[in-house]
Design a protein around this motif. Structure first.
Motif, PDB file in Angstrom:
ATOM      1  N   SER A 203       0.824  -1.198   0.000  1.00 10.37           N
ATOM      2  CA  SER A 203       0.000   0.000   0.000  1.00 10.37           C
ATOM      3  C   SER A 203       0.863   1.256   0.000  1.00 10.37           C
ATOM      4  N   LYS A 204       0.473   2.206  -0.844  1.00 12.67           N
ATOM      5  CA  LYS A 204       1.203   3.470  -0.948  1.00 12.67           C
ATOM      6  C   LYS A 204       0.503   4.528  -0.108  1.00 12.67           C
ATOM      7  N   ARG A 205       1.239   5.060   0.841  1.00 13.40           N
ATOM      8  CA  ARG A 205       0.682   6.116   1.693  1.00 13.40           C
ATOM      9  C   ARG A 205       1.653   7.289   1.715  1.00 13.40           C
ATOM     10  N   PRO A 206       1.765   7.991   0.582  1.00 12.73           N
ATOM     11  CA  PRO A 206       2.729   9.098   0.517  1.00 12.73           C
ATOM     12  C   PRO A 206       2.317  10.280   1.383  1.00 12.73           C
ATOM     13  N   ILE A 207       3.319  11.068   1.742  1.00 12.50           N
ATOM     14  CA  ILE A 207       3.117  12.247   2.593  1.00 12.50           C
ATOM     15  C   ILE A 207       3.359  13.514   1.787  1.00 12.50           C
ATOM     16  N   VAL A 208       2.571  14.528   2.032  1.00  8.62           N
ATOM     17  CA  VAL A 208       2.785  15.839   1.401  1.00  8.62           C
ATOM     18  C   VAL A 208       3.996  16.489   2.076  1.00  8.62           C
ATOM     19  N   SER A 209       4.979  16.845   1.286  1.00  7.50           N
ATOM     20  CA  SER A 209       6.165  17.492   1.847  1.00  7.50           C
ATOM     21  C   SER A 209       5.854  18.948   2.181  1.00  7.50           C
ATOM     22  N   LEU A 229      -8.302  28.219   2.607  1.00  4.35           N
ATOM     23  CA  LEU A 229      -8.787  27.910   3.950  1.00  4.35           C
ATOM     24  C   LEU A 229      -8.886  26.399   4.164  1.00  4.35           C
ATOM     25  N   VAL A 230      -9.401  25.679   3.170  1.00  8.09           N
ATOM     26  CA  VAL A 230      -9.476  24.210   3.288  1.00  8.09           C
ATOM     27  C   VAL A 230      -8.076  23.637   3.491  1.00  8.09           C
ATOM     28  N   LEU A 231      -7.130  24.118   2.707  1.00  5.35           N
ATOM     29  CA  LEU A 231      -5.757  23.630   2.761  1.00  5.35           C
ATOM     30  C   LEU A 231      -5.148  23.886   4.147  1.00  5.35           C
ATOM     31  N   ILE A 232      -5.335  25.103   4.652  1.00 10.08           N
ATOM     32  CA  ILE A 232      -4.757  25.465   5.958  1.00 10.08           C
ATOM     33  C   ILE A 232      -5.398  24.666   7.088  1.00 10.08           C
ATOM     34  N   LEU A 233      -6.725  24.535   7.073  1.00 12.31           N
ATOM     35  CA  LEU A 233      -7.399  23.803   8.144  1.00 12.31           C
ATOM     36  C   LEU A 233      -7.024  22.322   8.149  1.00 12.31           C
ATOM     37  N   ALA A 234      -6.934  21.725   6.967  1.00 15.18           N
ATOM     38  CA  ALA A 234      -6.545  20.313   6.880  1.00 15.18           C
ATOM     39  C   ALA A 234      -5.114  20.136   7.381  1.00 15.18           C
ATOM     40  N   HIS A 235      -4.242  21.083   7.046  1.00 19.71           N
ATOM     41  CA  HIS A 235      -2.829  21.008   7.439  1.00 19.71           C
ATOM     42  C   HIS A 235      -2.649  21.278   8.936  1.00 19.71           C
ATOM     43  N   ALA A 322      -4.496  22.951  -8.366  1.00 15.13           N
ATOM     44  CA  ALA A 322      -3.378  23.583  -7.664  1.00 15.13           C
ATOM     45  C   ALA A 322      -2.058  22.904  -8.056  1.00 15.13           C
ATOM     46  N   GLU A 323      -2.081  21.592  -8.191  1.00 18.85           N
ATOM     47  CA  GLU A 323      -0.874  20.874  -8.614  1.00 18.85           C
ATOM     48  C   GLU A 323      -0.418  21.349  -9.990  1.00 18.85           C
ATOM     49  N   ARG A 324      -1.378  21.517 -10.891  1.00 18.65           N
ATOM     50  CA  ARG A 324      -1.023  21.962 -12.252  1.00 18.65           C
ATOM     51  C   ARG A 324      -0.480  23.391 -12.237  1.00 18.65           C
ATOM     52  N   LEU A 325      -1.142  24.280 -11.488  1.00 18.17           N
ATOM     53  CA  LEU A 325      -0.687  25.673 -11.437  1.00 18.17           C
ATOM     54  C   LEU A 325       0.691  25.796 -10.782  1.00 18.17           C
ATOM     55  N   ALA A 326       0.944  24.942  -9.801  1.00 20.30           N
ATOM     56  CA  ALA A 326       2.243  24.976  -9.113  1.00 20.30           C
ATOM     57  C   ALA A 326       3.295  24.160  -9.852  1.00 20.30           C
ATOM     58  N   LYS A 327       2.875  23.552 -10.976  1.00 16.91           N
ATOM     59  CA  LYS A 327       3.760  22.726 -11.813  1.00 16.91           C
ATOM     60  C   LYS A 327       4.369  21.577 -10.996  1.00 16.91           C
ATOM     61  N   LEU A 328       3.476  20.927 -10.241  1.00 20.12           N
ATOM     62  CA  LEU A 328       3.881  19.771  -9.440  1.00 20.12           C
ATOM     63  C   LEU A 328       3.411  18.501 -10.119  1.00 20.12           C
ATOM     64  N   GLU A 332       0.508   9.342  -7.437  1.00 23.16           N
ATOM     65  CA  GLU A 332      -0.602   8.439  -7.155  1.00 23.16           C
ATOM     66  C   GLU A 332      -0.736   8.223  -5.648  1.00 23.16           C
ATOM     67  N   GLY A 333      -1.942   8.407  -5.139  1.00 23.08           N
ATOM     68  CA  GLY A 333      -2.190   8.200  -3.716  1.00 23.08           C
ATOM     69  C   GLY A 333      -1.892   9.405  -2.849  1.00 23.08           C
ATOM     70  N   LEU A 334      -1.397  10.474  -3.464  1.00 28.63           N
ATOM     71  CA  LEU A 334      -1.074  11.677  -2.692  1.00 28.63           C
ATOM     72  C   LEU A 334      -2.171  12.712  -2.896  1.00 28.63           C
ATOM     73  N   GLY A 335      -2.965  12.902  -1.871  1.00 34.05           N
ATOM     74  CA  GLY A 335      -4.046  13.878  -1.932  1.00 34.05           C
ATOM     75  C   GLY A 335      -4.262  14.467  -0.560  1.00 34.05           C
ATOM     76  N   TRP A 336      -5.511  14.744  -0.243  1.00 35.51           N
ATOM     77  CA  TRP A 336      -5.826  15.367   1.035  1.00 35.51           C
ATOM     78  C   TRP A 336      -5.370  14.528   2.223  1.00 35.51           C
ATOM     79  N   HIS A 337      -5.437  13.204   2.081  1.00 37.76           N
ATOM     80  CA  HIS A 337      -5.014  12.359   3.197  1.00 37.76           C
ATOM     81  C   HIS A 337      -3.506  12.446   3.426  1.00 37.76           C
ATOM     82  N   GLY A 338      -2.773  12.900   2.395  1.00 34.28           N
ATOM     83  CA  GLY A 338      -1.336  13.089   2.552  1.00 34.28           C
ATOM     84  C   GLY A 338      -1.012  14.162   3.576  1.00 34.28           C
ATOM     85  N   LEU A 339      -1.920  15.142   3.724  1.00 35.26           N
ATOM     86  CA  LEU A 339      -1.743  16.181   4.749  1.00 35.26           C
ATOM     87  C   LEU A 339      -1.956  15.600   6.143  1.00 35.26           C
TER      88      LEU A 339
END
Length: 395
Positions: A203-209, A229-235, A322-328, A332-339
């Motif tokens: 299982s892949k459980r990557p973390i947001v750096s 706001l969603v990003l900050i609250l989740a983080h 956001a990933e596209r705009l930040a050119k990231l 796979e498997g890295l999303g909100w749960h990565g936070l």
């Protein structure tokens, strides 16, 4: 002298060796279980069975244990052969689903629709077999069968399939305990009981750096007015996306810098309160200045319908943009749960009790096995702390 181990609650009905039924609490979740012995059709000997009641009401569990013991004493069959899948799901949806949280109710409706479409509404619930089980796994994995809101066929992982099948098993198990109004049960037995659930081998459980988080935060204003706001609250809170999206202003106390997480929006089904960081408070104050709201108004309302909270589908779409705009590069498997994994991993040194309370984890075991990941900074610090020991040994 060590303290005595706390005994879990239990209640027994019936006679030992005849129709004994025991209700007891699960040590980890507190959910009540019924345990009894019963012989299934075609089996020479009775087998011990344990079925989750999916609630924590002790008085209700006592009544269910008494009813089960009475039926076992009379030797009544546990259900009729003509229960159709549509009827079973309708009963479950009206009696069990309303007691669940908002997200769980949504999952119940989605699962019910998908299984009815796959097996057919007139399928007899007691006729499932291993072939049906394996066929669903194959077609769900390939994307041929999917929830109605998913227009495009996409392959899914084993964890998604496991969750779908666990729901079906839970409904069938419930039916073996639910009365049919004639002194018996809706189902005689669960025909799928004991079949192996699919498991991910690696299982892949990557973390947001930290770098990735800051890059997404920088482009957040270009994505959506509330995405930052969603990003900050989740983080900052470490909570699940679904819980963050369903916050109301009445849950937030900016004076005390705390937030209350409602039981209906919490996966573990418990209400709890956690402190807010200065960063989270500042973000909430900024949104409240721009969009004044109080009381039961949603902190993150849907763009077109303020009476509803922002959907997780929109939040996921914002993440990809956001990933596209930040050119990231998308991982796979890295999303909100990565936070959520980032929150847990960065706080490994904290007390497990406090960390579970902060992030809303049910048990330390779940926290350690599913969320905390090895990271170079921690491993390097561990090695550096050991170096003086080696030097002392050399002297």
């Amino acid at each position: 002298m060590g303290s005595a181990k706390k005994r879990r609650w239990s209640y027994s009905a019936g006679e030992r060796g005849r129709n004994r039924v025991r209700a007891y609490e699960d040590n980890r979740s507190g959910v009540l279980i019924l345990e009894f012995w019963e012989r299934e059709p075609g089996q020479p000997e009775a087998k011990r069975k344990r079925v989750s009641l999916r609630h924590r009401d002790r008085e209700r569990a006592k009544r269910q244990a008494d009813e089960m013991a009475a039926r076992l004493a009379k030797g009544q069959r546990r259900g009729g052969p003509e229960l159709m899948l549509q009827r079973l799901f309708d009963i479950y949806g009206s009696e069990v689903t309303p007691e669940k949280g908002v997200r769980q109710q949504e999952h119940d409706r989605m699962s019910s629709e998908m299984f009815l479409r796959f097996f057919g509404p007139d399928r007899k619930a007691n006729t499932f077999s291993r072939r049906d089980w394996d066929r669903f796994i194959r077609e769900r994995r390939s994307g041929k069968i999917r929830p109605a809101q998913k227009a495009k066929a996409e392959k899914v992982g084993e964890r998604t399939i496991e969750r779908d099948l666990k729901w079906l098993l839970a409904v069938l198990n419930w039916a073996t305990l639910a009365g049919d109004g004639r002194g018996g049960f809706l189902l005689e037995w669960n025909p799928l009981r004991g079949l192996p659930l699919p498991k991910e081998k690696n299982s892949k459980r990557p973390i947001v750096s930290e770098e990735r988080y800051k890059a997404m935060l920088d482009v957040a204003p270009k994505v959506d007015s509330r995405f930052a706001l969603v990003l900050i609250l989740a983080h900052e809170t470490g909570h699940r996306l679904s819980a963050v999206l369903q916050l109301r202003w009445s849950d937030v106390d900016l004076t005390r810098s705390v937030v209350r997480w409602q039981a209906a929006t919490d996966k573990s089904g418990r209400e709890h309160e956690t402190p807010l960081t200065a960063c989270a408070v500042a973000a909430l104050q900024g949104v409240q200045r721009e969009h004044p709201a109080i009381g039961d108004a949603w902190v993150l309302p849907a763009p077109r319908d303020p009476s509803r909270p922002m959907s997780r589908y929109l939040a996921q779409s914002c993440w990809r943009r956001a990933e596209r705009l930040a050119k990231l590069e998308h991982v796979e498997g890295l999303g909100w749960h990565g936070l959520r994994r980032k929150f847990a991993t960065e706080r490994k040194d904290a007390s497990r009790v406090d960390l579970c309370a902060l992030g809303g984890w049910k048990t330390p075991r779940t926290l350690e096995e599913c969320y905390q990941r090895p990271d170079r900074a921690t491993m390097k610090r561990v090695l550096e702390e050991r170096e003086p020991l080696f030097e002392a040994a050399g002297d």
